[in-house]
Design a protein around this motif. Structure first.
Motif, PDB file in Angstrom:
ATOM      1  N   ALA A 181      -0.040  -0.346   3.145  1.00 61.05           N
ATOM      2  CA  ALA A 181      -0.469  -1.660   2.674  1.00 61.05           C
ATOM      3  C   ALA A 181       0.108  -1.963   1.292  1.00 61.05           C
ATOM      4  O   ALA A 181       0.616  -3.062   1.040  1.00 61.05           O
ATOM      5  CB  ALA A 181      -1.993  -1.728   2.628  1.00 61.05           C
ATOM      6  N   VAL A 182       0.047  -0.989   0.375  1.00 60.75           N
ATOM      7  CA  VAL A 182       0.588  -1.196  -0.977  1.00 60.75           C
ATOM      8  C   VAL A 182       2.107  -1.316  -0.906  1.00 60.75           C
ATOM      9  O   VAL A 182       2.717  -2.159  -1.574  1.00 60.75           O
ATOM     10  CB  VAL A 182       0.189  -0.042  -1.922  1.00 60.75           C
ATOM     11  N   LEU A 183       2.745  -0.473  -0.107  1.00 62.00           N
ATOM     12  CA  LEU A 183       4.190  -0.535   0.046  1.00 62.00           C
ATOM     13  C   LEU A 183       4.620  -1.874   0.647  1.00 62.00           C
ATOM     14  O   LEU A 183       5.636  -2.447   0.241  1.00 62.00           O
ATOM     15  CB  LEU A 183       4.674   0.610   0.939  1.00 62.00           C
ATOM     16  N   ALA A 184       3.834  -2.377   1.588  1.00 61.75           N
ATOM     17  CA  ALA A 184       4.114  -3.682   2.188  1.00 61.75           C
ATOM     18  C   ALA A 184       4.091  -4.773   1.129  1.00 61.75           C
ATOM     19  O   ALA A 184       4.966  -5.645   1.074  1.00 61.75           O
ATOM     20  CB  ALA A 184       3.086  -3.995   3.276  1.00 61.75           C
ATOM     21  N   ILE A 242       3.534   2.558  -7.376  1.00 61.48           N
ATOM     22  CA  ILE A 242       2.277   3.004  -6.774  1.00 61.48           C
ATOM     23  C   ILE A 242       2.404   3.152  -5.260  1.00 61.48           C
ATOM     24  O   ILE A 242       1.869   4.089  -4.658  1.00 61.48           O
ATOM     25  CB  ILE A 242       1.136   2.032  -7.120  1.00 61.48           C
ATOM     26  N   GLY A 243       3.152   2.225  -4.634  1.00 55.55           N
ATOM     27  CA  GLY A 243       3.310   2.274  -3.183  1.00 55.55           C
ATOM     28  C   GLY A 243       4.009   3.533  -2.720  1.00 55.55           C
ATOM     29  O   GLY A 243       3.577   4.180  -1.764  1.00 55.55           O
ATOM     30  N   SER A 303      -4.142   2.728  -7.408  1.00 57.05           N
ATOM     31  CA  SER A 303      -3.673   1.670  -6.510  1.00 57.05           C
ATOM     32  C   SER A 303      -4.615   0.478  -6.528  1.00 57.05           C
ATOM     33  O   SER A 303      -4.179  -0.686  -6.514  1.00 57.05           O
ATOM     34  CB  SER A 303      -3.552   2.207  -5.080  1.00 57.05           C
ATOM     35  N   ILE A 304      -5.922   0.758  -6.570  1.00 55.99           N
ATOM     36  CA  ILE A 304      -6.917  -0.328  -6.600  1.00 55.99           C
ATOM     37  C   ILE A 304      -6.784  -1.153  -7.877  1.00 55.99           C
ATOM     38  O   ILE A 304      -6.790  -2.397  -7.832  1.00 55.99           O
ATOM     39  CB  ILE A 304      -8.347   0.256  -6.474  1.00 55.99           C
ATOM     40  N   TYR A 305      -6.624  -0.503  -9.013  1.00 60.47           N
ATOM     41  CA  TYR A 305      -6.479  -1.219 -10.288  1.00 60.47           C
ATOM     42  C   TYR A 305      -5.208  -2.077 -10.302  1.00 60.47           C
ATOM     43  O   TYR A 305      -5.201  -3.219 -10.784  1.00 60.47           O
ATOM     44  CB  TYR A 305      -6.452  -0.235 -11.460  1.00 60.47           C
ATOM     45  N   VAL A 306      -4.132  -1.507  -9.768  1.00 56.76           N
ATOM     46  CA  VAL A 306      -2.860  -2.243  -9.717  1.00 56.76           C
ATOM     47  C   VAL A 306      -2.996  -3.496  -8.847  1.00 56.76           C
ATOM     48  O   VAL A 306      -2.504  -4.575  -9.210  1.00 56.76           O
ATOM     49  CB  VAL A 306      -1.735  -1.335  -9.162  1.00 56.76           C
ATOM     50  N   MET A 307      -3.669  -3.389  -7.715  1.00 60.49           N
ATOM     51  CA  MET A 307      -3.821  -4.527  -6.813  1.00 60.49           C
ATOM     52  C   MET A 307      -4.744  -5.597  -7.390  1.00 60.49           C
ATOM     53  O   MET A 307      -4.548  -6.794  -7.136  1.00 60.49           O
ATOM     54  CB  MET A 307      -4.339  -4.058  -5.451  1.00 60.49           C
ATOM     55  N   ILE A 308      -5.740  -5.191  -8.182  1.00 58.63           N
ATOM     56  CA  ILE A 308      -6.611  -6.183  -8.846  1.00 58.63           C
ATOM     57  C   ILE A 308      -5.790  -6.987  -9.852  1.00 58.63           C
ATOM     58  O   ILE A 308      -5.881  -8.227  -9.903  1.00 58.63           O
ATOM     59  CB  ILE A 308      -7.798  -5.482  -9.549  1.00 58.63           C
ATOM     60  N   MET A 309      -4.978  -6.301 -10.654  1.00 55.53           N
ATOM     61  CA  MET A 309      -4.111  -6.980 -11.615  1.00 55.53           C
ATOM     62  C   MET A 309      -3.120  -7.896 -10.897  1.00 55.53           C
ATOM     63  O   MET A 309      -2.876  -9.038 -11.310  1.00 55.53           O
ATOM     64  CB  MET A 309      -3.342  -5.954 -12.454  1.00 55.53           C
ATOM     65  N   SER A 310      -2.561  -7.402  -9.811  1.00 54.84           N
ATOM     66  CA  SER A 310      -1.591  -8.178  -9.033  1.00 54.84           C
ATOM     67  C   SER A 310      -2.225  -9.451  -8.476  1.00 54.84           C
ATOM     68  O   SER A 310      -1.613 -10.523  -8.482  1.00 54.84           O
ATOM     69  CB  SER A 310      -1.054  -7.319  -7.885  1.00 54.84           C
ATOM     70  N   LEU A 311      -3.457  -9.331  -8.009  1.00 55.39           N
ATOM     71  CA  LEU A 311      -4.166 -10.479  -7.438  1.00 55.39           C
ATOM     72  C   LEU A 311      -4.387 -11.566  -8.487  1.00 55.39           C
ATOM     73  O   LEU A 311      -4.137 -12.759  -8.232  1.00 55.39           O
ATOM     74  CB  LEU A 311      -5.507 -10.019  -6.859  1.00 55.39           C
ATOM     75  N   ILE A 312      -4.821 -11.169  -9.679  1.00 51.34           N
ATOM     76  CA  ILE A 312      -5.075 -12.132 -10.763  1.00 51.34           C
ATOM     77  C   ILE A 312      -3.776 -12.852 -11.155  1.00 51.34           C
ATOM     78  O   ILE A 312      -3.749 -14.078 -11.313  1.00 51.34           O
ATOM     79  CB  ILE A 312      -5.685 -11.422 -11.986  1.00 51.34           C
ATOM     80  N   ILE A 313      -2.706 -12.077 -11.307  1.00 50.51           N
ATOM     81  CA  ILE A 313      -1.408 -12.650 -11.701  1.00 50.51           C
ATOM     82  C   ILE A 313      -0.890 -13.608 -10.631  1.00 50.51           C
ATOM     83  O   ILE A 313      -0.411 -14.704 -10.938  1.00 50.51           O
ATOM     84  CB  ILE A 313      -0.372 -11.526 -11.949  1.00 50.51           C
TER      85      ILE A 313
END
Length: 295
Positions: free
Chosen positions: A33-36, A25-26, A112-122
């Motif tokens: 921000a996503v790439l970071a 996604i990044g 990107s938003i959906y991926v970051m929400i999943m990433s945050l939960i994990i």
């Protein structure tokens, strides 16, 4: 498999999943921000794998080559991990500055938003798990790993906020500032890992409160006239204590030995999570000045 090793396997696996998600996604979105966050996850994966081998070696028993064991490998791993995190932070800062100059636009913001929400939960789940293992084992490597992923939680929140703001406002500069802010925070968080690891490598004494409790235990024993050259240090989950105890010259070796054993057992009860290595030298008179000159 020990809890420490299991924790590194879990964190490595989670980091691999997060890396795949964020990196795709990044790169596709062009969001700094996503790439970071993706680059940070790549480093998480390699660091966790490195930690597994560090713990495997630190748990090996003492032998003819390493008489005191290999516990300091964990501290060395902490220093290396902190250095890697610092380098990654500098790279991400460079990426943010580059985007600010180029003025490129982010794509695929919804995904990107959906991926970051999943990433945050994990990531939050992983931090809770690692903190639990760190408390049970007192492992410096797992503490470092937990701290590292804790910074990821904050960075994930920041990235998610950035994506939402860019989506609703269209201001790409927000992505640049958030990406740069995460980079600076990553560099700052690495300092503690390097600092603590270096102090263990330099044989820093245990905290003063614990030293005071050890001194009280020694003073409470009525067979001991005095003590000197009390030294402490830590390596992995091991705590080393050395001290010279002064007894009456007429006391029997058996009595002095029993008093030393009593002191040693009480010290070990101060923290049962620690692996105590205690070395007590018994003196028939106070030879502190002589010993002090030799040390």
């Amino acid at each position: 498999m020990t809890p420490q090793k299991k924790a590194t396997v879990v964190s490595s696996s989670v980091a691999a999943v997060l890396t795949l998600m964020k990196l795709v996604i990044g790169i596709a979105s062009g969001s700094v921000a996503v790439l970071a966050s993706a680059v940070d996850s790549v480093l998480d994966m390699f660091v966790s794998i490195f930690n597994y081998f560090a713990i495997s070696n630190s748990e090996k028993p003492a032998d003819k080559t390493f008489n005191y064991g290999r516990g300091k490998i964990e501290a060395l791993a902490s220093v290396i991990e902190g250095t890697i995190i610092t380098i990654s932070g500098l790279f991400l800062l460079y990426q943010a500055i580059t985007k600010a100059i180029d003025g490129s636009v982010s794509q695929y913001l919804d995904i990107s938003i959906y991926v970051m929400i999943m990433s945050l939960i994990i990531t939050v789940s992983l931090v809770v798990y690692l903190n639990g293992v760190a408390k049970r084992t007192n492992s410096m490597v797992i503490k470092a790993d937990a701290l590292h992923y804790k910074t990821d939680v904050f960075s994930n929140v920041a990235v998610l906020s950035s994506l939402l703001l860019v989506t609703f406002t269209g201001y790409e500069i927000i992505d640049v500032f958030v990406g740069g802010g995460i980079a600076l925070y990553i560099i700052y968080s690495a300092y503690e890992l390097i600092h603590d690891g270096v102090l263990v490598l330099l044989d820093r004494a245990v905290d003063s409160e614990l030293v005071s409790k050890i001194e009280e235990i020694i003073k409470e024993n009525n067979k001991v006239n005095a003590y000197h050259l009390l030294k402490t240090r830590e390596a992995a989950n091991q705590t080393f204590v050395e001290v010279h105890l002064v007894f009456d010259c007429i006391i029997t070796l058996m009595e002095a030995h029993r008093a030393s054993d009593s002191i040693e057992n009480k010290i070990k009860k101060l923290d049962k999570k620690r692996d105590w290595i205690i070395n007590i030298h018994m003196d028939p008179y106070d030879d502190f000045k002589i010993n002090d000159m030799n040390h």
